[in-house]
Design a protein around this motif. Structure first.
Motif: not given
Ligand code: GLU
Ligand code: MG
Length: 449
Positions: A62-78
């Protein structure tokens, strides 16, 4: 769409799990599966995914990218239109998923949404893109010590290759056709164990979807036949590399081929020439996306028929952009081009989207690609190549990513978040493999894509 009827049809076909799939910045196909009992709700509301997955490299670091840490969620919408039942996996079906932010808009780091955006921009300018990914891959066996060896020593197009590959290829073709992917050609390719089995072109997003399905299908079917299928760009350093050339044709609103001659030299329209020039102009950065792995640059060498220079040519297999002459007997001109500087380690959504951004930039700036290359560019001396503005492509992932980072047309097309994540992930892969030896590189590319 009648959701209840859709789910019932899947149930009638004995489907138990439906995979929601995506391709990440490391080129890995990943996903989560939902049980049929929960399918209807998840089609509408998606499956949760941590934002961090777009910061994961191909070693699961896992790389350190702003906005892509352990906090935060998206949805895979098919995308329900992409639903297929998987002939190689019992009780399983799949759909390609978009990454959707919690406010229900496409997430800025979603590769599939990026491609759709590029296609829409082109369509607004009256350009409709058809594409086909043309994968080469290597059929291999695992030896007793756990290493891999090519499945045979067959020669280029040699009928001997059919003896090894024939039954597996037959099963792969059946599996591709069952998923609605029409097959076009097959032959044992140049390298030991190397295969080329091509499928028909499709409209933009579907062409990239097909590449994901294709990769999953041939890998799984080969396993079922006791083989391993490697899509690595250069699984065996002493053998021919595996390309995945991207064939592209461009059509106007009325269905006319935009590349067909309009009285311009060599039968390629001015529009087509601008497109080609745009690709050549952006190619040093573009290859960071189309030739996306450390192993890619072992393939992308002069005199390997993979292309190694920024040039174009007619039926020239050492040119990065090859104009494929039209077929005999076609009523609509079938002239189109292929990008040879591309392999299966790429994320096909990013690859095709970035290719479109480069081509359309050529149109906007009315760029000219210069004279088509009628010889192997390696055979020209350096001064002649310089005079003709022909550059050697980057010779490492690191160099390619540096070029991408400088290319503001490509990075602004990707958008800040996707560009930042992609560049960070790719730099981390370059660093991780630089610290290891060749055996590590081969092992970790062999069965990843
Ligand atoms: N194997 C070559 C490559 O790496 C391509 C050979 C060909 O089909 O022209 O791209
Ligand atoms: Mg080939």
């Amino acid at each position: 769409m009648d959701l209840a009827a859709f789910v019932q049809r899947a149930r009638d076909n004995d489907v138990r799990f439906v995979r929601f799939l995506y391709c990440d910045n490391g080129g890995t196909i990943r996903g989560k599966a939902i049980h049929i009992d929960k399918l209807a709700g998840r089609i509408q509301n998606g499956i949760g995914l941590t934002v961090a997955m777009q910061a994961m490299n191909m070693l699961d670091q896992l790389q350190s990218v702003e906005g892509m840490g352990p906090v935060g969620e998206i949805r895979l919408v098919p995308d329900v239109e992409s639903y297929v039942e998987l002939p190689y996996a019992p009780h399983s079906a799949s759909m390609m998923a978009d990454m959707i932010a919690l406010d229900r808009t496409p997430w800025a780091a979603c590769p599939r949404s990026f491609l759709r955006r590029m296609l829409e921009e082109a369509a607004t300018a009256g350009v409709h893109v058809q594409a086909a990914f043309e994968p080469e891959w290597t059929l291999a066996r695992q030896t007793e010590d756990g290493s891999f060896a090519p499945a045979d020593e067959s020669l280029c197009f040699s009928t001997v290759g059919w003896e090894t590959g024939g039954p597996v290829i037959d099963a792969i073709v059946a599996a591709l056709e069952a998923q609605g992917m029409p097959v076009e050609q097959y032959y044992p390719e140049l390298g030991h164990g190397q295969q080329e089995l091509s499928i028909r072109h499709a409209a933009g997003v579907r062409a990239a979807d097909n590449q994901l399905r294709y990769r999953d299908t041939m890998r799984a079917v080969a396993r079922a036949h006791g083989f391993f299928a490697s899509l690595a760009p250069k699984p065996f350093p002493d053998q021919a590399g595996n390309g995945c050339h991207i064939h592209v044709s461009l059509w106007d609103d009325e269905g006319n081929n935009l590349m067909a001659g309009d009285g311009s030299p060599q039968g390629v329209s001015h529009f087509g020439r601008h497109w080609i020039a745009g690709i050549l102009d952006h190619l040093p950065g573009l290859v960071a996306i189309t030739c996306a792995s450390v192993n890619s640059y072992r393939r992308l060498q002069p005199q390997s028929w993979s292309s190694a220079y920024t040039c174009w040519g007619f039926d020239n297999r050492e040119a990065a952009v090859r104009i494929v002459s039209g077929l005999w007997g076609e009523t609509t001109p079938s002239i189109h081009f292929e990008l040879k500087a591309s392999d299966n380690s790429n994320n096909p959504y990013l690859a095709l989207g970035a290719l479109i951004a480069a081509g359309m930039d050529g149109v906007r700036r009315e760029l000219d690609p210069g004279e088509p290359m009628a010889v192997d560019p390696f055979d020209l001396d350096e001064a002649e190549r310089t005079r003709r503005n022909i550059l050697r492509l980057p010779d490492s992932l690191e160099a390619a990513v540096d070029a991408l980072a400088q290319d503001t047309v490509l990075t602004s097309a990707l958008g800040d978040l996707l560009a930042d994540a992609y560049i960070t992930v790719k730099r981390s892969e370059a660093d991780a493999f630089a610290a290891q030896d060749l055996a590590f590189e081969l092992k970790h590319h062999f069965y990843k894509f």
